[in-house]
Design a protein around this motif. Structure first.
Motif, PDB file in Angstrom:
ATOM      1  N   HIS A 332       0.751  -1.279  -0.165  1.00 44.97           N
ATOM      2  CA  HIS A 332      -0.157  -0.156  -0.018  1.00 44.97           C
ATOM      3  C   HIS A 332       1.124   1.229   0.171  1.00 44.97           C
ATOM      4  O   HIS A 332       0.048   2.185  -0.678  1.00 44.97           O
ATOM      5  N   ALA A 333       2.250   1.641   0.784  1.00 40.69           N
ATOM      6  CA  ALA A 333       2.864   2.409   0.436  1.00 40.69           C
ATOM      7  C   ALA A 333       3.566   2.707  -0.568  1.00 40.69           C
ATOM      8  O   ALA A 333       3.146   3.643  -1.146  1.00 40.69           O
ATOM      9  N   ALA A 340      -1.054   7.477  -5.733  1.00 43.49           N
ATOM     10  CA  ALA A 340      -2.170   7.440  -5.419  1.00 43.49           C
ATOM     11  C   ALA A 340      -3.669   6.661  -4.624  1.00 43.49           C
ATOM     12  O   ALA A 340      -4.539   8.215  -4.506  1.00 43.49           O
ATOM     13  N   MET A 341      -3.236   5.422  -4.971  1.00 44.32           N
ATOM     14  CA  MET A 341      -4.607   4.746  -4.692  1.00 44.32           C
ATOM     15  C   MET A 341      -4.342   4.333  -3.100  1.00 44.32           C
ATOM     16  O   MET A 341      -3.155   4.025  -2.742  1.00 44.32           O
ATOM     17  N   ILE A 342      -5.567   4.459  -2.269  1.00 41.58           N
ATOM     18  CA  ILE A 342      -5.290   4.035  -0.414  1.00 41.58           C
ATOM     19  C   ILE A 342      -6.706   2.926  -0.277  1.00 41.58           C
ATOM     20  O   ILE A 342      -7.713   3.638  -0.863  1.00 41.58           O
ATOM     21  N   PRO A 343      -6.745   2.491   0.294  1.00 40.46           N
ATOM     22  CA  PRO A 343      -8.129   1.736   1.171  1.00 40.46           C
ATOM     23  C   PRO A 343      -8.880   2.994   2.035  1.00 40.46           C
ATOM     24  O   PRO A 343      -8.385   4.204   1.832  1.00 40.46           O
ATOM     25  N   ALA A 344      -9.979   2.319   1.384  1.00 45.87           N
ATOM     26  CA  ALA A 344     -11.201   3.768   1.884  1.00 45.87           C
ATOM     27  C   ALA A 344     -11.543   4.496   3.357  1.00 45.87           C
ATOM     28  O   ALA A 344     -11.663   5.301   4.243  1.00 45.87           O
ATOM     29  N   THR A 345     -10.630   3.104   4.361  1.00 40.28           N
ATOM     30  CA  THR A 345     -10.322   3.314   5.785  1.00 40.28           C
ATOM     31  C   THR A 345      -9.362   3.378   5.784  1.00 40.28           C
ATOM     32  O   THR A 345      -8.264   2.252   5.283  1.00 40.28           O
ATOM     33  N   ASN A 346      -8.426   4.375   6.439  1.00 43.23           N
ATOM     34  CA  ASN A 346      -6.957   4.671   7.059  1.00 43.23           C
ATOM     35  C   ASN A 346      -6.728   3.399   7.767  1.00 43.23           C
ATOM     36  O   ASN A 346      -5.644   3.807   8.567  1.00 43.23           O
ATOM     37  N   VAL A 347      -7.789   2.384   8.950  1.00 42.08           N
ATOM     38  CA  VAL A 347      -7.133   1.650   9.408  1.00 42.08           C
ATOM     39  C   VAL A 347      -7.433   0.578   8.895  1.00 42.08           C
ATOM     40  O   VAL A 347      -8.726  -0.229   8.900  1.00 42.08           O
ATOM     41  N   VAL A 348      -6.257  -0.658   8.622  1.00 41.04           N
ATOM     42  CA  VAL A 348      -6.957  -2.119   8.034  1.00 41.04           C
ATOM     43  C   VAL A 348      -6.200  -3.274   8.856  1.00 41.04           C
ATOM     44  O   VAL A 348      -4.689  -2.725   9.437  1.00 41.04           O
ATOM     45  N   LEU A 349      -7.487  -3.776   9.791  1.00 46.56           N
ATOM     46  CA  LEU A 349      -6.793  -4.511  10.331  1.00 46.56           C
ATOM     47  C   LEU A 349      -6.738  -6.377  10.187  1.00 46.56           C
ATOM     48  O   LEU A 349      -7.142  -6.515   9.537  1.00 46.56           O
TER      49      LEU A 349
END
Length: 372
Positions: A332-333, A340-349
């Motif tokens: 993801h980094a 500039a792609m990133i998950p919709a939530t900034n916490v991925v457990l």
């Protein structure tokens, strides 16, 4: 029919034939001109026949878009860096990070794993590695945050320098309270993991538990032990910590001595939670020396821990899927840095999940092969 009518009919037929012959005459050169072109077009088809036969003989391998032409679309001087810890757990994390890093390099960018030498001076040492990442020209950085006070200034410098900072494994509260303005966190909620562990101990007969803390002050260990004590208390038991200096992490003799001393002082202790495979092995040794029946559980997985769970010597292990943490952090980094792609939530457990005697066999192969 009269001779005159036959004559005129024959003349008409002859005239039609002449007209047809005249109209067809210009087409002959065109046909002659087309012949060489057709012959030339046929030649490559005949030459290509062997290649078609070879293609039919072997299955096609379809390249994924990320690896086309040796680099990703828009690839530039991207440099994805990941800082990692110094124990058996992080060897599994590194497996996941390195596989994601291989894809980064295939796409035309650069990947660097920056290892922490040990946990003796974790805060200042991590800050130095973060400064090293800035000096090395990293454009994105994945990093655990164990000591917010020591690490936050260097991470702010990295962000100010234009580096995309991602947290993984540890430091979730510091993202949530705004202490560190990272783009995302990949890992487990350690407090929730501690709660689950404390409750599991209490509901399976251990009502006086201890959290063996060999990283006092570290963000994730504070969450773990705090959650464990709260979970045990909520379920009707009690809990406390056995606090050792950071140098005792993985030190079997020091941990075993501390556990034996605690049991000598309070023989009613019936549960011990540990934060690493090495610490768990040391506690197991101490229990054998003391002849104690206290149950064991805690963070991290290993072959010895799995074997103890399968045999009933240990109660559970908390799986936070370290391999997945490393993979997510680097992948993801790079995806953000590059596209500039990133998950919709900034916490991925990636956890927590409890490994018990009921499911231990399911994950055993992953542990053996370095995936868990």
């Amino acid at each position: 029919m009269s001779f005159k009518r036959v004559t005129w009919l024959m003349l008409a037929v002859l005239l039609v034939g002449l007209l047809a012959a005249c109209s067809a005459t210009p087409a002959a050169p065109a046909e002659e001109a087309a012949a060489p072109a057709q012959e030339e077009a046929a030649a490559p088809a005949e030459e290509a026949a062997p290649a078609e036969e070879e293609a039919a003989a072997e299955p096609q391998v379809v390249e994924e878009p990320v690896a086309q032409n040796g680099e990703a679309p828009g690839a530039g001087a991207r440099h994805i860096c990941a800082i990692g810890g110094a124990d058996q757990f992080f060897s599994v994390v590194k497996n996941g990070a390195d596989l994601a890093g291989a894809r980064v390099t295939e796409a035309g960018s650069k990947y660097t794993w920056i290892p922490l030498p040990n946990y003796d001076n974790i805060g200042p040492d991590m800050a130095k590695l973060e400064e090293q990442a800035i000096a090395q020209g990293c454009t994105a950085l994945a990093v655990p945050v164990w000591d917010g006070e020591a690490q936050a200034p260097a991470l702010r410098q990295a962000i100010d320098a234009g580096i995309d900072v991602f947290m993984y494994n540890s430091g979730l509260p510091l993202l949530q309270d705004g202490t560190i303005n990272a783009l995302a966190y990949f890992g487990t909620d350690e407090y929730e993991a501690g709660l689950a562990a404390g409750r599991y101990f209490a509901t399976h007969g251990s009502v006086n538990v201890r959290c063996v803390n060999t990283q006092p002050g570290a963000v994730n260990w504070q969450q773990r032990c705090g959650g464990l004590i709260d979970g045990a208390t909520e379920a009707g038991g009690t809990g406390d910590e056995i606090i050792l200096p950071a140098e005792a992490f993985g030190d079997a003799a020091a941990i075993s001595a501390a556990v034996q001393a605690a049991l000598a002082q309070d023989p009613t202790i019936d549960g011990f939670a540990t934060g690493s495979a090495a610490d768990a092995d040391a506690v197991n040794e101490a229990l054998q020396v003391m002849g104690a029946t206290a149950q064991q559980g805690g963070w991290d997985v290993s072959l010895t821990i799995q074997e103890r769970i399968a045999s009933g010597e240990a109660l559970f292990a908390i799986d936070q899927q370290g391999w997945l943490q490393g993979w997510y952090a680097v992948q993801h980094a790079w995806l953000y840095d590059q596209f500039a792609m990133i998950p919709a939530t900034n916490v991925v457990l990636t956890g927590p999940a409890l490994i018990t005697q009921d499911n231990v066999e399911v994950v055993l192969a992953g542990v053996e092969d370095g995936w868990r």
